[in-house]
Motif scaffolding. Structure first.
Motif, PDB file in Angstrom:
ATOM      1  N   GLU A  63      50.701 -64.966  -1.275  1.00 27.72           N
ATOM      2  CA  GLU A  63      52.025 -65.426  -1.706  1.00 27.72           C
ATOM      3  C   GLU A  63      52.826 -65.945  -0.518  1.00 27.72           C
ATOM      4  O   GLU A  63      53.578 -66.919  -0.641  1.00 27.72           O
ATOM      5  N   VAL A  64      52.664 -65.298   0.636  1.00 25.95           N
ATOM      6  CA  VAL A  64      53.315 -65.777   1.860  1.00 25.95           C
ATOM      7  C   VAL A  64      52.772 -67.154   2.243  1.00 25.95           C
ATOM      8  O   VAL A  64      53.524 -68.077   2.547  1.00 25.95           O
ATOM      9  N   LEU A  65      51.449 -67.294   2.212  1.00 26.93           N
ATOM     10  CA  LEU A  65      50.822 -68.563   2.598  1.00 26.93           C
ATOM     11  C   LEU A  65      51.248 -69.700   1.681  1.00 26.93           C
ATOM     12  O   LEU A  65      51.462 -70.829   2.124  1.00 26.93           O
ATOM     13  N   ALA A  66      51.367 -69.396   0.393  1.00 26.73           N
ATOM     14  CA  ALA A  66      51.705 -70.432  -0.586  1.00 26.73           C
ATOM     15  C   ALA A  66      53.107 -70.979  -0.383  1.00 26.73           C
ATOM     16  O   ALA A  66      53.395 -72.112  -0.781  1.00 26.73           O
ATOM     17  N   THR A  67      53.991 -70.185   0.218  1.00 27.54           N
ATOM     18  CA  THR A  67      55.368 -70.626   0.426  1.00 27.54           C
ATOM     19  C   THR A  67      55.648 -70.955   1.889  1.00 27.54           C
ATOM     20  O   THR A  67      56.796 -71.155   2.273  1.00 27.54           O
ATOM     21  N   SER A  68      54.594 -70.978   2.702  1.00 26.29           N
ATOM     22  CA  SER A  68      54.743 -71.354   4.108  1.00 26.29           C
ATOM     23  C   SER A  68      54.398 -72.835   4.266  1.00 26.29           C
ATOM     24  O   SER A  68      54.240 -73.559   3.287  1.00 26.29           O
ATOM     25  N   ASP A  69      54.256 -73.277   5.505  1.00 30.00           N
ATOM     26  CA  ASP A  69      53.919 -74.679   5.773  1.00 30.00           C
ATOM     27  C   ASP A  69      52.409 -74.903   5.834  1.00 30.00           C
ATOM     28  O   ASP A  69      51.973 -76.018   6.146  1.00 30.00           O
ATOM     29  N   LEU A  70      51.606 -73.882   5.555  1.00 26.40           N
ATOM     30  CA  LEU A  70      50.158 -74.015   5.633  1.00 26.40           C
ATOM     31  C   LEU A  70      49.651 -74.892   4.499  1.00 26.40           C
ATOM     32  O   LEU A  70      49.942 -74.634   3.324  1.00 26.40           O
ATOM     33  N   PRO A  71      48.878 -75.944   4.789  1.00 28.71           N
ATOM     34  CA  PRO A  71      48.364 -76.806   3.719  1.00 28.71           C
ATOM     35  C   PRO A  71      47.449 -76.034   2.768  1.00 28.71           C
ATOM     36  O   PRO A  71      46.707 -75.130   3.182  1.00 28.71           O
ATOM     37  N   GLY A  72      47.493 -76.366   1.497  1.00 27.01           N
ATOM     38  CA  GLY A  72      46.621 -75.730   0.523  1.00 27.01           C
ATOM     39  C   GLY A  72      45.162 -75.960   0.855  1.00 27.01           C
ATOM     40  O   GLY A  72      44.770 -77.062   1.242  1.00 27.01           O
ATOM     41  N   GLY A  73      44.356 -74.919   0.702  1.00 27.16           N
ATOM     42  CA  GLY A  73      42.927 -75.027   0.948  1.00 27.16           C
ATOM     43  C   GLY A  73      42.495 -74.549   2.314  1.00 27.16           C
ATOM     44  O   GLY A  73      41.305 -74.314   2.532  1.00 27.16           O
ATOM     45  N   VAL A  74      43.431 -74.396   3.261  1.00 27.25           N
ATOM     46  CA  VAL A  74      43.056 -73.919   4.592  1.00 27.25           C
ATOM     47  C   VAL A  74      42.594 -72.465   4.519  1.00 27.25           C
ATOM     48  O   VAL A  74      41.608 -72.076   5.149  1.00 27.25           O
ATOM     49  N   ILE A  75      43.299 -71.656   3.738  1.00 25.96           N
ATOM     50  CA  ILE A  75      42.888 -70.277   3.475  1.00 25.96           C
ATOM     51  C   ILE A  75      42.769 -70.113   1.966  1.00 25.96           C
ATOM     52  O   ILE A  75      43.702 -70.434   1.228  1.00 25.96           O
ATOM     53  N   ASN A  76      41.642 -69.621   1.525  1.00 25.63           N
ATOM     54  CA  ASN A  76      41.410 -69.339   0.105  1.00 25.63           C
ATOM     55  C   ASN A  76      41.004 -67.874  -0.005  1.00 25.63           C
ATOM     56  O   ASN A  76      40.093 -67.434   0.705  1.00 25.63           O
ATOM     57  N   ILE A  77      41.692 -67.123  -0.857  1.00 25.61           N
ATOM     58  CA  ILE A  77      41.473 -65.674  -0.933  1.00 25.61           C
ATOM     59  C   ILE A  77      40.913 -65.304  -2.301  1.00 25.61           C
ATOM     60  O   ILE A  77      41.501 -65.618  -3.340  1.00 25.61           O
ATOM     61  N   LEU A  78      39.760 -64.635  -2.274  1.00 24.13           N
ATOM     62  CA  LEU A  78      39.098 -64.171  -3.488  1.00 24.13           C
ATOM     63  C   LEU A  78      39.124 -62.650  -3.530  1.00 24.13           C
ATOM     64  O   LEU A  78      38.951 -61.989  -2.510  1.00 24.13           O
ATOM     65  N   THR A  79      39.340 -62.099  -4.714  1.00 23.48           N
ATOM     66  CA  THR A  79      39.245 -60.652  -4.909  1.00 23.48           C
ATOM     67  C   THR A  79      38.081 -60.378  -5.859  1.00 23.48           C
ATOM     68  O   THR A  79      37.776 -61.188  -6.733  1.00 23.48           O
TER      69      THR A  79
END
Length: 288
Positions: free
Chosen positions: A197-213
């Motif tokens: 949720e932090v990454l999604a609202t930061s400046d990090l482009p989508g797809g750089v980090i993908n998290i699976l549970t």
């Protein structure tokens, strides 16, 4: 209608995956309950499938060109921004770590260490090339330079340390320009989901980090065998389970990082960064 309803059923929250900057449900529709150390229900977490793995790899590959092409200074700015946002949600992370059995003091210490470690890696973004690159002495009228380049798409099996361990395996992979697919801690996935949720609202482009549970034993083999994954970090895999994954990865020439310990002090951060770097050597005539 004005009377308060006391017999209503609470809506159980189901946390989703984080792929390509979005929060999709698992393609399989599966989820599993997350409980605290007293076996009290906290939430449901999505149970990723093979299709979700493929989607995450596709997103990571699509993001690689743009992320690796950014300047080191810009990547440092983005990582530092993530650290700022982690600081802003410090209390939430402390609460989630307390569900794993940590005391308030232990949880606060771990959250602070995770934030500090993220800042530490942000500082390396514009320094790693100087430290690992070289101007090589050669016999002849030539310049010879060795420079590090990112490996590409890196799969990461995170350790059960749900926040500090997670940051310790993600940050060194992306700071040098790689993109990642991360299998979060299976018993304690909530800090990883909050990080998403932090990454999604930061400046990090989508797809750089993908998290699976989900289940490591189910997801890790698909990442090890996927032909579009360039490297895999087996930090969160038990030693007795690593051999099969290493053999699978060797079948498609992946880089494999398998530290002897999950203790960051014994597997320093610089080693994790260089584990996912390639060295490019360039010759250039003098005076041209």
């Amino acid at each position: 209608m004005s009377e308060r309803m006391t017999d209503r059923l609470a809506v159980r929250k189901t946390y989703k995956l984080y792929i390509g900057g979005a929060f999709p449900r698992s393609e399989s529709g599966r989820s599993y309950p997350v409980t605290d150390t007293k076996d009290r229900f906290l939430a449901n977490a999505s149970h990723a499938s093979r299709k979700d793995v493929r989607d995450a790899v596709t997103a990571a590959r699509k993001a690689f060109g743009g992320w690796s092409g950014r300047t080191a200074y810009n990547r440092a700015q983005i990582l530092y921004r993530i650290a700022e946002m982690l600081e802003g949600r410090r209390d939430q992370f402390i609460t989630e770590l307390r569900h794993t059995g940590a005391s308030k003091t232990q949880a606060a210490t771990e959250v602070d260490a995770a934030i500090d470690r993220w800042v530490w890696y942000a500082g390396w973004a514009d320094k790693i090339t100087t430290v690992t690159g070289a101007a090589n002495p050669v016999s002849g009228p030539y310049f010879n330079f060795s420079t590090p380049e990112p490996t590409g798409v890196v799969a990461v099996v995170a350790p059960d340390s749900p926040l500090l361990g997670l940051v310790s395996v993600i940050a060194p992979a992306i700071v040098t320009g790689n993109t990642t697919i991360v299998i979060a801690s299976e018993p304690a996935p909530l800090p990883a989901i909050t990080l998403a949720e932090v990454l999604a609202t930061s400046d990090l482009p989508g797809g750089v980090i993908n998290i699976l549970t989900g289940h490591r034993t189910e997801l890790a083999p698909w990442l090890a065998s996927h032909m579009d994954v360039n490297a895999i970090d087996l930090t969160g895999v038990a030693h007795e389970d690593r051999r099969d994954l290493e053999e699978t990865a060797a079948g498609n020439l992946k880089r494999v990082h398998h530290p002897a310990t999950t203790d960051w002090a014994d597997d320093p951060g610089t080693a994790r960064m260089t584990a996912f770097l390639e060295t490019k050597t360039v010759w250039h005539p003098v005076g041209v």
